[in-house]
Write a protein that holds these residues in place. Structure first.
Motif, PDB file in Angstrom:
ATOM      1  N   SER A 187     -13.503   0.236 176.525  1.00 42.69           N
ATOM      2  CA  SER A 187     -13.063   0.497 177.922  1.00 42.69           C
ATOM      3  C   SER A 187     -12.799   1.822 178.196  1.00 42.69           C
ATOM      4  CB  SER A 187     -12.068  -0.523 178.621  1.00 42.69           C
ATOM      5  OG  SER A 187     -10.948  -0.279 177.604  1.00 42.69           O
ATOM      6  N   ALA A 188     -12.796   2.431 179.440  1.00 41.05           N
ATOM      7  CA  ALA A 188     -12.242   3.502 179.893  1.00 41.05           C
ATOM      8  C   ALA A 188     -10.683   3.730 179.654  1.00 41.05           C
ATOM      9  CB  ALA A 188     -12.667   4.192 181.246  1.00 41.05           C
ATOM     10  N   VAL A 194      -6.774   4.974 172.203  1.00 38.51           N
ATOM     11  CA  VAL A 194      -7.620   4.990 170.845  1.00 38.51           C
ATOM     12  C   VAL A 194      -9.084   5.608 171.341  1.00 38.51           C
ATOM     13  CG1 VAL A 194      -8.996   3.864 169.155  1.00 38.51           C
ATOM     14  CG2 VAL A 194      -6.622   3.516 169.356  1.00 38.51           C
ATOM     15  N   ALA A 195      -9.193   5.127 172.436  1.00 38.27           N
ATOM     16  CA  ALA A 195     -10.701   5.455 172.980  1.00 38.27           C
ATOM     17  C   ALA A 195     -10.852   7.058 173.522  1.00 38.27           C
ATOM     18  CB  ALA A 195     -11.129   4.631 174.258  1.00 38.27           C
ATOM     19  N   GLY A 196      -9.587   7.396 173.855  1.00 44.79           N
ATOM     20  CA  GLY A 196      -9.654   8.657 174.414  1.00 44.79           C
ATOM     21  C   GLY A 196     -10.014   9.638 173.225  1.00 44.79           C
ATOM     22  N   ARG A 197      -9.016   9.400 172.210  1.00 44.73           N
ATOM     23  CA  ARG A 197      -8.845   9.957 170.871  1.00 44.73           C
ATOM     24  C   ARG A 197     -10.224   9.963 170.042  1.00 44.73           C
ATOM     25  NH1 ARG A 197      -4.704   9.279 167.078  1.00 44.73           N
ATOM     26  NH2 ARG A 197      -4.368   7.096 168.048  1.00 44.73           N
ATOM     27  N   LEU A 198     -11.177   9.245 170.498  1.00 41.33           N
ATOM     28  CA  LEU A 198     -12.630   9.433 169.810  1.00 41.33           C
ATOM     29  C   LEU A 198     -13.205  10.783 170.104  1.00 41.33           C
ATOM     30  CD1 LEU A 198     -13.899   5.692 170.497  1.00 41.33           C
ATOM     31  CD2 LEU A 198     -13.310   6.829 168.199  1.00 41.33           C
ATOM     32  N   LEU A 199     -12.900  11.495 171.310  1.00 37.91           N
ATOM     33  CA  LEU A 199     -13.354  12.698 171.509  1.00 37.91           C
ATOM     34  C   LEU A 199     -12.858  13.935 170.583  1.00 37.91           C
ATOM     35  CD1 LEU A 199     -13.440  12.284 175.239  1.00 37.91           C
ATOM     36  CD2 LEU A 199     -15.546  12.350 174.042  1.00 37.91           C
ATOM     37  N   THR A 200     -13.651  14.634 170.413  1.00 39.07           N
ATOM     38  CA  THR A 200     -13.296  15.809 169.573  1.00 39.07           C
ATOM     39  C   THR A 200     -12.342  16.720 170.624  1.00 39.07           C
ATOM     40  OG1 THR A 200     -15.329  17.052 169.820  1.00 39.07           O
ATOM     41  CG2 THR A 200     -15.204  15.863 168.066  1.00 39.07           C
ATOM     42  N   PRO A 201     -11.771  17.656 169.872  1.00 34.55           N
ATOM     43  CA  PRO A 201     -10.656  18.065 171.138  1.00 34.55           C
ATOM     44  C   PRO A 201     -11.308  19.105 172.261  1.00 34.55           C
ATOM     45  CG  PRO A 201     -10.230  18.774 168.472  1.00 34.55           C
ATOM     46  CD  PRO A 201     -11.527  18.088 168.515  1.00 34.55           C
ATOM     47  N   PHE A 202     -12.505  19.703 171.986  1.00 34.29           N
ATOM     48  CA  PHE A 202     -12.992  20.640 173.239  1.00 34.29           C
ATOM     49  C   PHE A 202     -13.334  19.491 174.081  1.00 34.29           C
ATOM     50  CE2 PHE A 202     -16.557  22.017 175.283  1.00 34.29           C
ATOM     51  CZ  PHE A 202     -16.395  23.223 176.015  1.00 34.29           C
ATOM     52  N   TYR A 203     -13.943  18.417 174.066  1.00 30.65           N
ATOM     53  CA  TYR A 203     -14.403  17.531 175.083  1.00 30.65           C
ATOM     54  C   TYR A 203     -13.134  16.527 175.259  1.00 30.65           C
ATOM     55  CZ  TYR A 203     -19.074  18.768 173.543  1.00 30.65           C
ATOM     56  OH  TYR A 203     -19.923  19.527 173.284  1.00 30.65           O
ATOM     57  N   SER A 211     -12.108   9.828 186.476  1.00 30.68           N
ATOM     58  CA  SER A 211     -13.423  10.106 186.965  1.00 30.68           C
ATOM     59  C   SER A 211     -14.705  10.045 185.976  1.00 30.68           C
ATOM     60  CB  SER A 211     -13.478  11.609 187.754  1.00 30.68           C
ATOM     61  OG  SER A 211     -13.034  12.575 186.817  1.00 30.68           O
ATOM     62  N   ASP A 212     -14.229  10.192 184.599  1.00 28.81           N
ATOM     63  CA  ASP A 212     -15.330  10.383 183.573  1.00 28.81           C
ATOM     64  C   ASP A 212     -15.561   9.025 182.988  1.00 28.81           C
ATOM     65  OD1 ASP A 212     -15.922  12.964 184.091  1.00 28.81           O
ATOM     66  OD2 ASP A 212     -14.381  13.600 182.966  1.00 28.81           O
ATOM     67  N   THR A 213     -16.432   8.781 182.298  1.00 34.21           N
ATOM     68  CA  THR A 213     -16.551   7.685 181.207  1.00 34.21           C
ATOM     69  C   THR A 213     -16.944   8.254 179.766  1.00 34.21           C
ATOM     70  OG1 THR A 213     -19.130   7.683 181.609  1.00 34.21           O
ATOM     71  CG2 THR A 213     -17.458   6.061 183.042  1.00 34.21           C
ATOM     72  N   LEU A 214     -16.684   7.500 178.956  1.00 35.86           N
ATOM     73  CA  LEU A 214     -16.924   7.944 177.725  1.00 35.86           C
ATOM     74  C   LEU A 214     -18.544   8.235 177.444  1.00 35.86           C
ATOM     75  CD1 LEU A 214     -14.355   6.010 175.421  1.00 35.86           C
ATOM     76  CD2 LEU A 214     -14.331   8.486 175.934  1.00 35.86           C
ATOM     77  N   ALA A 215     -19.271   7.184 178.179  1.00 39.91           N
ATOM     78  CA  ALA A 215     -20.668   7.016 177.661  1.00 39.91           C
ATOM     79  C   ALA A 215     -21.164   8.650 178.343  1.00 39.91           C
ATOM     80  CB  ALA A 215     -21.507   6.191 178.655  1.00 39.91           C
TER      81      ALA A 215
END
Length: 323
Positions: A187-188, A194-203, A211-215
């Motif tokens: 889920s967003a 945890v979901a947010g931290r799946l992204l690498t630092p730049f992203y 406004s964004d989705t992980l997908a």
């Protein structure tokens, strides 16, 4: 339709919004179609340009009832084989082959689309030679620790054997990374989760949970990269090192190296020039090769490999992978 989604990141909409052809009173047919060497022929999408002040959506501008076919040409320019296309019931303006057909590497193909009204739209592409994935290195590695300036883990490397180029230039590649995480089941959430931290630092810095989705961050692509940017080996292979900036997600990623034809090369090259232009009067037109229309009918050959990127401080082993 898979390739339409892959190359959608190149921003065909930019052509509609910036090319002066889109400002003409009479609308044009917009083509979006790609052929991959050695793979089944993919779909063709036909839409029409919209006024600069109007919202452009493929659904509202779809060209229906067109007579669409892709012809393979022989060495003398005659038609060696024809594949007719039919419009799908599920998506207006999307056409698929009536019978399965495989794209011949180094073959020349002509798209012919006759809309119910207006001239016949044509375009040609010569498919690049196949690219073979020979080996990979550092299939499992750890992303650099942003808090440790001495962090320098080994980078993923994909070694490919490109086929001979029939073009009057060196091979040009586009690198695409695609996360294999099952993002639909996550889920967003805010960046500190945890979901947010799946992204690498730049992203992660660009991610807005409101406004964004992980997908929407799943697929990322480089611009055009000349073969001279990579390491040429004595055995004729080319070793491509994946830059960390190309990785949006920790976890499993698929990395594709695509050799592009002249049509995609010209399209992406001039699109990049548009993005670098500042004043409206200085924005150049997209360089595309469509007769009686606009858009892209291009081809490519690709090789791919997979890499597992470990985050410096988080395990993703329990995150379900995309089937």
């Amino acid at each position: 339709m898979r390739r339409l989604l892959l190359f959608a990141i190149f921003g065909l909409a930019a052509l509609i919004g910036c090319d002066t052809a889109a400002l003409e009173t009479e609308s044009q047919v917009v083509v979006e179609a790609y052929l991959e060497a050695g793979e089944p022929m993919d779909s063709v999408r036909l839409t029409r340009t919209a006024r600069a002040s109007a919202e452009y959506t493929p659904e509202r501008t779809a060209v229906q009832g067109a007579d669409v076919q892709v012809q393979r040409l022989n060495d003398s320019g005659g038609v060696a084989a024809t594949v007719p296309y039919t419009e799908t019931d599920s998506t207006d303006g999307l056409y698929i082959p009536e019978t399965p057909a495989t794209v011949k590497p180094q073959g020349t193909y002509r798209l012919r689309a006759a809309p119910p009204e207006g001239p016949v739209v044509t375009a040609e592409t010569t498919v690049p030679a196949p690219v073979e994935a020979v080996r990979t290195q550092n299939d499992t590695t750890t992303y650099p620790d942003p808090d440790d300036e001495n962090s320098d883990p080994p980078q993923f490397e994909l070694t490919v054997r490109p086929g001979p180029s029939a073009l009057e230039r060196q091979n040009v590649y586009v690198l695409t990374s695609r996360s294999l995480l099952d993002l639909q089941s996550i889920s967003a959430s805010p960046p500190d989760s945890v979901a947010g931290r799946l992204l690498t630092p730049f992203y992660l810095e660009q991610y807005d949970a409101d406004s964004d989705t992980l997908a929407s961050f799943r697929v990322n692509s480089s611009g055009l990269l000349n073969e001279a940017n990579f390491t040429s080996n004595d055995d004729g292979t080319v070793s491509i090192t994946l830059p960390w900036l190309a990785v949006a997600f920790y976890g499993p990623n698929q990395i594709r190296a695509s050799v592009v034809d002249d049509n995609l090369y010209d399209f992406l090259r001039t699109q990049s020039a548009q993005q670098m232009s500042l004043a409206p009067g200085e924005i150049p037109n997209i360089d595309e090769d469509i007769e009686n229309g606009t858009g892209i009918f291009g081809s490519f050959a690709e090789a791919s490999g997979k890499v597992l990127i470990r985050p410096p401080d988080l395990t993703v082993d329990d995150i379900p992978l995309r089937p």
